[in-house]
Design a protein around this motif. Structure first.
Motif, PDB file in Angstrom:
ATOM      1  N   UNK A 244     -41.563 -29.398 -69.883  1.00 15.63           N
ATOM      2  CA  UNK A 244     -40.166 -29.215 -70.377  1.00 15.63           C
ATOM      3  C   UNK A 244     -39.469 -30.245 -69.774  1.00 15.63           C
ATOM      4  N   UNK A 245     -39.729 -30.577 -68.461  1.00 13.49           N
ATOM      5  CA  UNK A 245     -38.763 -31.606 -68.001  1.00 13.49           C
ATOM      6  C   UNK A 245     -39.068 -32.926 -68.552  1.00 13.49           C
TER       7      UNK A 245
ATOM      8  N   UNK B  24     -33.797 -34.066 -72.935  1.00 14.45           N
ATOM      9  CA  UNK B  24     -33.254 -33.021 -72.870  1.00 14.45           C
ATOM     10  C   UNK B  24     -33.653 -31.768 -72.224  1.00 14.45           C
ATOM     11  N   UNK B  25     -34.947 -31.862 -71.819  1.00 11.40           N
ATOM     12  CA  UNK B  25     -35.520 -30.760 -71.046  1.00 11.40           C
ATOM     13  C   UNK B  25     -34.830 -30.277 -69.611  1.00 11.40           C
TER      14      UNK B  25
ATOM     15  N   UNK C 115     -42.237 -42.711 -62.182  1.00  5.36           N
ATOM     16  CA  UNK C 115     -40.838 -41.996 -62.293  1.00  5.36           C
ATOM     17  C   UNK C 115     -40.971 -40.744 -61.707  1.00  5.36           C
ATOM     18  N   UNK C 116     -40.219 -40.477 -60.972  1.00  4.00           N
ATOM     19  CA  UNK C 116     -40.058 -39.056 -60.230  1.00  4.00           C
ATOM     20  C   UNK C 116     -39.300 -38.098 -61.102  1.00  4.00           C
ATOM     21  N   UNK C 117     -38.252 -38.339 -61.811  1.00  2.00           N
ATOM     22  CA  UNK C 117     -37.461 -37.540 -62.797  1.00  2.00           C
ATOM     23  C   UNK C 117     -36.353 -36.668 -61.992  1.00  2.00           C
ATOM     24  N   UNK C 118     -36.142 -37.386 -60.529  1.00  3.94           N
ATOM     25  CA  UNK C 118     -35.186 -36.782 -59.967  1.00  3.94           C
ATOM     26  C   UNK C 118     -34.823 -37.572 -58.536  1.00  3.94           C
TER      27      UNK C 118
ATOM     28  N   UNK D 277     -31.806 -28.399 -70.267  1.00  5.76           N
ATOM     29  CA  UNK D 277     -32.092 -27.172 -70.714  1.00  5.76           C
ATOM     30  C   UNK D 277     -32.446 -26.107 -69.311  1.00  5.76           C
ATOM     31  N   UNK D 278     -33.067 -26.844 -68.522  1.00  4.40           N
ATOM     32  CA  UNK D 278     -33.439 -25.983 -67.279  1.00  4.40           C
ATOM     33  C   UNK D 278     -32.125 -25.722 -66.480  1.00  4.40           C
ATOM     34  N   UNK D 279     -31.196 -26.861 -66.431  1.00  2.00           N
ATOM     35  CA  UNK D 279     -29.962 -26.520 -65.767  1.00  2.00           C
ATOM     36  C   UNK D 279     -29.150 -25.655 -66.348  1.00  2.00           C
TER      37      UNK D 279
END
Length: 647
Positions: free
Chosen positions: A33-34, A38-39, A137-140, A42-44
């Motif tokens: 999902x992440x 936009x995933x 890429x870590x994504x955070x 959605x989580x946030x």
């Protein structure tokens, strides 16, 4: 996967699977999902994990947004770090990292004790694979702490060589290092010499990186005291202590809530030895917010979560943050309440206007049904419409009464959110009102879909829009100052079911509002409508070419209003439910009754009793009732009845 869905739906399903399969399935789903555009949003959005910038602090040269970290053992492959980073964590541990991969061993999940049991806790993908992963890429943007561990069976010299290699490889990616360098196979002297040598080596390789000594949870206090005092006496500088989350048990290494007393004892011991300057991170046994408070009270600066996420749910980081924030601000004097005309009062007036407008619309729809400008547009009197089709006016009344009930619901919801949310400057309440209001006012253009301009709706929108704009002027946020929930007791678990019902209702109504709006500006009728009217659109259009545009206006208007109240309800159910907030339960009840009363009463009165047509509102009513029942003990619990276990 917030707590309301985890506790109600996913945990019962996942706990039927073997632990490793359940973990991997969950992490892969969240990670997938992440990675979708936009995933992460959605989580946030589902969890609303942002708490307050007041929790941000800087220690050991690193800025921590939140004082809660993610333990490396929860996601050893880094599958869902980008998703988990949205849960309210301030940092992430990676590890243990060893030079070579170590295969996983089976894990036993003891649900009754809330315990994970494993033969081995050093399993990981190995240094090369972890470096390759970190190069991507870590994504955070959270700080990463690498926990370094030598391979089993190594001598101190071999362990030092391995640690040196790992330090060099991980230095570009790690914000700091956990030095996991104790070994039960070594003598106390060899272990101490190795630790001193490793600190010197780490300072040479990574002089700007904080170094924290990682200690097993089952370490004896006497050994801890001797180790730390000897290092300090030898001038071996370290930045802090990490107290692990696993300890040896009868059947293997145990990670769970029963380890909390050991974590508290070691945190207190370490603080007494190291003083206030050292940073202490405790990782054992945090399953409830009060567990984190106990560790902080014992001397920990930060806590890490592992088994607590498995048994309590992904909302635990946010709940811990809220508890720590409450401890931070409870002694401070709150800022002065904003004045009535500063923002929230305008929203109250808007809500009252919607309530009054809804009542008037209900009365008209139940009596004359059509207004003079409707008659002028149709060029036909009510008597002529009745002669055309004796079910036409009742059908139009059905649309307009349901719209009136929805208008009253919007008014009640807006008034309550303004009085109890905006006035307290709660961020979630302003976001809920903003989202609902923007869609609500935008839906006015749906009225024009078939070319019918309603002067009354236009006038009402023109009067209410400035109130909405004025109510959104105050953009300041205040922390939630009431005591948040601290325990995973029966009332809390029941509330998760209630929240699940209300969130499901919100999503269902959003979908219903969208469908009704689309139908209103396209086909206008569904087959059940035509069966009730016993006619076809072509017959109606042939009798009066303005009739379908007028009905389309009513349908689109109802769809837009339903979407507006649904978004407000959904946002409130997602973000606003807190223990002891009685006003919220009454808001759900008061805002929910008018639409249901309107919908069912008008169908009964006009005889439109098609069961397929009534199934959606019946399902919605069931969700509404179950939500109210299950939320009642949690929301209506008085502050004096909330147990305080933090002392």
């Amino acid at each position: 996967m917030p707590d309301w869905s985890y506790q109600t739906l996913f945990r019962p399903l996942l706990f039927r699977l073997p632990p490793r399969i359940a973990r991997n399935a969950t992490l892969q789903a969240m990670g997938g999902l992440s990675r979708i555009p936009g995933g992460s949003l959605v989580i946030r959005t589902l969890g609303h994990m942002e708490v307050s910038p007041l929790l941000e602090q800087k220690r050991i040269g690193i800025t921590f947004k939140y004082p809660v970290g993610l333990s490396g053992g929860l996601d050893p492959h880094g599958t869902a770090h980008a998703a988990l980073a949205q849960f309210g964590f301030g940092f992430i541990e990676i590890g243990p990292v060893t030079t070579e991969p170590i295969a996983e061993k089976p894990v036993v999940r003891d649900a009754a004790r809330e315990m994970l049991i494993s033969e081995l806790i050093e399993s990981n993908d190995g240094l090369d694979a972890i470096v390759k992963r970190l190069q991507g890429k870590q994504g955070h943007s959270l700080p990463i702490f690498a926990r370094l561990r030598h391979m089993p069976g190594r001598t101190p010299t071999e362990a030092l060589t391995e640690n040196k290699r790992m330090l060099q490889a991980l230095m570009p990616f790690a914000a700091g290092f956990y030095l996991d360098c104790t070994d039960s196979d070594w003598s106390a002297e060899a272990e101490l010499d190795h630790m001193a040598s490793l600190l010197d080596t780490a300072r040479e390789i990574a002089p700007a990186k904080p170094l924290l000594i990682y200690l097993p949870l089952d370490m004896q206090e006497e050994r801890l005291t001797s180790l730390l005092r000897t290092l300090s006496g030898a001038g071996k500088g370290y930045d802090g202590i990490v107290i692990g989350d696993a300890m040896r048990g009868e059947w293997g290494y145990e990670i769970g809530q029963e380890t909390l007393p050991y974590s508290i004892r070691l945190a207190s011991c370490a603080r007494s030895i190291c003083g206030e300057a050292a940073t202490i991170i405790a990782a054992g046994g945090v399953h409830e917010p009060e567990d984190a408070l106990a560790l902080v009270g014992a001397g920990a600066n930060y806590v890490q979560l592992h088994s607590g996420l498995v048994f309590s749910g992904p909302g635990l980081p946010k709940r811990v943050n809220e508890a720590l924030l409450h401890e931070l601000v409870k002694g401070e004097e709150a800022t002065s309440e904003p004045g009535f005309w500063q923002g929230w009062g305008w929203m109250c007036l808007l809500g009252l206007g919607m309530i009054i407008g809804g009542v008037i619309a209900w009365i008209i729809a139940a009596t004359t049904v059509v207004l003079p400008y409707d008659i002028a547009f149709l060029c036909a009197t009510p008597e002529m419409l009745e002669q055309l089709n004796d079910r036409l006016l009742p059908f139009m009344s059905h649309d307009r009464i349901t719209l009136a009930g929805t208008m009253i619901a919007i008014g009640i919801l807006y008034y309550q959110l303004a009085r109890y949310g905006l006035r307290r400057r709660l961020h979630w309440a302003r976001t809920a009102l903003m989202t609902s209001g923007l869609f609500g006012f935008s839906s006015f253009f749906l009225y024009l879909g078939y070319g019918y301009f309603d002067p009354l709706h236009a006038t009402v929108a023109a009067l209410l829009l400035p109130m909405f704009v004025l109510s959104m002027r105050d953009r300041r946020d205040e922390p939630y100052r009431k005591r948040p929930n601290m325990r995973n007791d029966r009332v809390w678990r029941m509330a998760q079911r209630g929240q699940f019902m209300m969130v499901s209702l919100g999503f269902a109504l959003v979908l219903g509002g969208i469908i009704i709006s689309i139908v209103g500006i396209t086909d206008v009728f569904v087959p059940e409508d035509l069966a009730f009217l016993m006619t076809t659109p072509s017959v109606l259009n042939g009798a009066n070419e303005n009739l379908i545009p007028l009905i389309a206006h009513d349908r689109a208007g109802f769809g837009g209003a339903l979407l507006s109240v649904a978004l407000g309800l959904l946002a409130t159910a997602l973000w606003g439910i807190q223990e002891g907030e009685r006003w919220l339960w009454w808001t759900f009840l008061a805002a929910g009754l008018p639409p249901f009363i309107a919908a069912f009463s008008v169908h009964i009165v006009i005889g439109y009793m098609d069961w397929w047509h009534l199934t959606p509102p019946l399902i919605a009513l069931l969700l509404f009732v179950l939500g109210l029942v299950w939320l009642y003990p949690y929301l209506m619990r008085s502050p004096s009845a909330i147990p305080d276990h933090t002392n």
